[in-house]
Design a protein around this motif. Structure first.
Motif, PDB file in Angstrom:
ATOM      1  N   SER A  42      10.281  62.149  87.005  1.00 16.01           N
ATOM      2  CA  SER A  42      10.979  60.882  86.816  1.00 16.01           C
ATOM      3  C   SER A  42      12.273  60.875  87.619  1.00 16.01           C
ATOM      4  N   ASP A  43      12.735  59.683  87.872  1.00 18.19           N
ATOM      5  CA  ASP A  43      14.038  59.494  88.481  1.00 18.19           C
ATOM      6  C   ASP A  43      15.071  59.548  87.359  1.00 18.19           C
ATOM      7  N   GLU A  44      16.342  59.574  87.735  1.00 18.26           N
ATOM      8  CA  GLU A  44      17.397  59.629  86.735  1.00 18.26           C
ATOM      9  C   GLU A  44      18.392  58.496  86.947  1.00 18.26           C
ATOM     10  N   LEU A  45      18.695  57.815  85.867  1.00 14.54           N
ATOM     11  CA  LEU A  45      19.728  56.785  85.848  1.00 14.54           C
ATOM     12  C   LEU A  45      20.833  57.271  84.922  1.00 14.54           C
ATOM     13  N   SER A  46      22.059  57.307  85.417  1.00 11.81           N
ATOM     14  CA  SER A  46      23.184  57.785  84.611  1.00 11.81           C
ATOM     15  C   SER A  46      24.252  56.708  84.479  1.00 11.81           C
ATOM     16  N   VAL A  47      24.831  56.635  83.295  1.00 11.04           N
ATOM     17  CA  VAL A  47      26.025  55.842  83.028  1.00 11.04           C
ATOM     18  C   VAL A  47      26.987  56.803  82.356  1.00 11.04           C
TER      19      VAL A  47
END
Length: 132
Positions: free
Chosen positions: A2-7
């Protein structure tokens, strides 16, 4: 894979903690999120509906942090992970809860807890998770 999305660095004022003064006065909590998502559909369509709307997610996480007080940051982190896993496109969620003003009688830079939760295979989209 999976890709990673960070906040990172979501600041909230909340009333969590074991001590009465923490519940009464509140304190700052800082939340970091990293989500495992497949962004290939969104990249192909260039349409917000095909990805995680991180603006809305931050609002939901903030509401969860500012919700019913709990004693432990472990409980709070698990609550936040559950919010992140409500979107069926999120395969896993890594949540770090920072408590920079924790009531410790020493000089310190931060207290933080990081957990990772995965979607349960039997309940996609229900926000349920397995511990890693």
């Amino acid at each position: 894979m999976s890709d990673e999305l960070s906040v990172l660095g979501i600041e909230c004022w909340a009333h969590h903690g074991v001590f009465e003064h923490e519940r009464r006065d509140g304190q700052r909590f800082v939340i970091d999120l990293t989500l495992g998502v497949d962004v290939s559909s969104a990249a192909a369509s260039d349409d917000l509906r095909d990805t995680i709307d991180y603006g809305s997610l931050v609002g939901e996480v903030t509401a969860a942090v500012q919700g019913e007080p709990v004693d432990l940051i472990e409980t709070l982190a698990t609550r936040i992970a559950g919010v992140c896993l409500l979107d069926a496109r999120v395969e896993w969620a890594r949540v770090t809860v920072h408590k920079p003003d924790a009531p410790i009688e020493a000089t310190f830079g931060d207290v933080r807890l990081t957990i990772t939760r995965h979607r349960t295979p039997t309940s996609p989209g229900k926000g349920e998770a397995d511990d890693e």
